[in-house]
Design a protein around this motif. Structure first.
Motif, PDB file in Angstrom:
ATOM      1  N   GLU A 262      -8.823   3.166   5.043  1.00 57.11           N
ATOM      2  CA  GLU A 262      -7.422   2.863   5.359  1.00 57.11           C
ATOM      3  C   GLU A 262      -6.702   2.159   4.217  1.00 57.11           C
ATOM      4  O   GLU A 262      -5.608   1.636   4.409  1.00 57.11           O
ATOM      5  N   SER A 263      -7.289   2.165   3.035  1.00 48.69           N
ATOM      6  CA  SER A 263      -6.670   1.443   1.923  1.00 48.69           C
ATOM      7  C   SER A 263      -5.409   2.147   1.437  1.00 48.69           C
ATOM      8  O   SER A 263      -5.259   3.370   1.573  1.00 48.69           O
ATOM      9  N   ILE A 264      -4.505   1.382   0.830  1.00 48.98           N
ATOM     10  CA  ILE A 264      -3.264   1.929   0.292  1.00 48.98           C
ATOM     11  C   ILE A 264      -3.554   2.885  -0.857  1.00 48.98           C
ATOM     12  O   ILE A 264      -2.878   3.913  -1.019  1.00 48.98           O
ATOM     13  N   SER A 265      -4.587   2.600  -1.640  1.00 47.89           N
ATOM     14  CA  SER A 265      -4.925   3.481  -2.769  1.00 47.89           C
ATOM     15  C   SER A 265      -5.349   4.862  -2.282  1.00 47.89           C
ATOM     16  O   SER A 265      -4.969   5.888  -2.857  1.00 47.89           O
ATOM     17  N   THR A 266      -6.119   4.901  -1.199  1.00 45.56           N
ATOM     18  CA  THR A 266      -6.533   6.195  -0.631  1.00 45.56           C
ATOM     19  C   THR A 266      -5.333   6.936  -0.060  1.00 45.56           C
ATOM     20  O   THR A 266      -5.194   8.145  -0.245  1.00 45.56           O
ATOM     21  N   LEU A 267      -4.459   6.223   0.651  1.00 41.45           N
ATOM     22  CA  LEU A 267      -3.254   6.835   1.203  1.00 41.45           C
ATOM     23  C   LEU A 267      -2.374   7.392   0.092  1.00 41.45           C
ATOM     24  O   LEU A 267      -1.834   8.499   0.209  1.00 41.45           O
ATOM     25  N   SER A 268      -2.256   6.656  -1.016  1.00 44.11           N
ATOM     26  CA  SER A 268      -1.465   7.127  -2.161  1.00 44.11           C
ATOM     27  C   SER A 268      -2.051   8.409  -2.726  1.00 44.11           C
ATOM     28  O   SER A 268      -1.324   9.356  -3.065  1.00 44.11           O
ATOM     29  N   SER A 269      -3.367   8.449  -2.808  1.00 46.25           N
ATOM     30  CA  SER A 269      -4.047   9.638  -3.342  1.00 46.25           C
ATOM     31  C   SER A 269      -3.805  10.851  -2.454  1.00 46.25           C
ATOM     32  O   SER A 269      -3.566  11.962  -2.941  1.00 46.25           O
TER      33      SER A 269
END
Length: 344
Positions: A262-269
């Motif tokens: 649920e991290s923002i970095s994963t969502l950005s990717s």
């Protein structure tokens, strides 16, 4: 064979039906097939109308049309994307052009706005005018427009409102020949709304007998993707001879993919890989705000909540690429979207 005449039993003209006509499968007076009923001719007309407005109708949409033209009430239980809303709007316009009064009910203001725009596009494609034909109401229209709507309410052939408007103003609406409820779950959420729908169709509750009396002057089509029942739904079966039914799963062009991060970095990717047209659902309004603040400097992104809806229009126009909202059952981005051309 001894000639036989069946008095007033011809299904085409209503006159006498002779054995020769049965053999030939033709009504000699009207020169029409005995296998066709009056609604079959209307159905053919509606199918041509639908092709102009929307496109080639699905088999299930033709079945819905036949039932409505027979003045049958029913529940259309089908997943999102099958064409329930486009059918309801096209049928409302078709009947309105024949002098019938139609009422279309949506759970949110966003859907009311979309429906009004869509039905005008249908009319334009069909080459018909809509002046003084359509009236719609939601909380965001100017005060003067609200006053004008209320003054002319019973003159409109097509009325489009939210469920909330039905709750507050059902006595002012009058009776209707066709009512289309987009998302009946919102109606069943407040059981008194079922009573109000029955009132609009011509029924009334008798306090002496403690029962509903009268006959339906029109028909009701309720749309649902989830088919959640309430106690009041039993009245549909008793008075209109249909039940809400149960959910069905059909083959759809949708892939379900789970990502355990649920991290923002994963969502950005994910957003970078999938491109524009994304909808992000958060558990709460606070979480939605946090995600928005984390992504707004990197993506053209907006947020839609019960109090913030301005970014929705920007998303429709392509000014922003993604929307964030809450995953509440009756949330704006859960019940309030009909944008297949924008959502990827």
């Amino acid at each position: 064979m001894i000639p036989v005449v069946y008095s007033n039993l011809c299904p085409v003209c209503g006159g006498d039906l002779e054995s020769k006509e049965i053999e030939k499968h033709v009504c000699f007076r009207k020169k029409r097939s005995l296998c066709l009923f009056p609604e079959d001719f209307l159905l053919k007309e509606f199918v041509e109308f639908f092709r102009k407005c929307v496109g080639e109708p699905r088999a299930i949409q033709k079945m819905w049309a036949k039932r409505i033209l027979r003045k049958e009430s029913f529940a259309a239980t089908a997943p999102t994307g099958v064409g329930k809303t486009s059918f309801g709007l096209a049928m409302s316009l078709f009947l309105a052009l024949k002098g019938k009064r139609c009422y279309v009910i949506f759970p949110t203001s966003l859907l009311v706005i979309q429906a009004a725009e869509t039905i005008r596009k249908y009319a334009e494609k069909a080459g018909v005018g809509t002046e003084n034909l359509i009236g719609y109401y939601h909380g965001r229209i100017p005060k003067r427009e609200k006053e004008n709507f209320m003054q002319n309410l019973r003159n409109f052939k097509i009325v489009i409102t939210t469920t909330q408007f039905l709750s507050k103003h059902y006595r002012e609406l009058g009776h209707f020949d066709f009512i289309f409820v987009d998302d009946v779950d919102a109606i069943l959420k407040a059981s008194k709304n079922v009573d109000k729908l029955l009132h609009l169709l011509g029924f009334h509750y008798d306090l002496k007998t403690k029962s509903w009396v009268g006959e339906a002057r029109g028909c009701l089509m309720v749309s649902t993707a989830t088919a959640k029942k309430g106690k009041k739904a039993e009245l549909f079966r008793q008075l209109l001879n249909f039940d809400i039914g149960s959910s069905r799963i059909t083959v759809r062009n949708v892939e379900d993919v789970a990502v355990n991060d649920e991290s923002i970095s994963t969502l950005s990717s994910i957003l970078e890989k999938l491109g524009t047209g994304g909808i992000i659902y958060a558990r709460t309004g606070e979480e939605a705000e946090e995600i928005y603040e984390s992504l707004k400097n990197k993506f053209r992104i907006g947020i839609v909540t019960a109090t913030k809806k301005g970014d929705y229009e920007k998303f429709v126009e392509g000014e922003i690429d993604h929307l964030i909202g809450t995953a509440h059952y009756y949330g704006t981005l859960v019940r309030g979207l009909d944008l297949p051309e924008r959502i990827s």
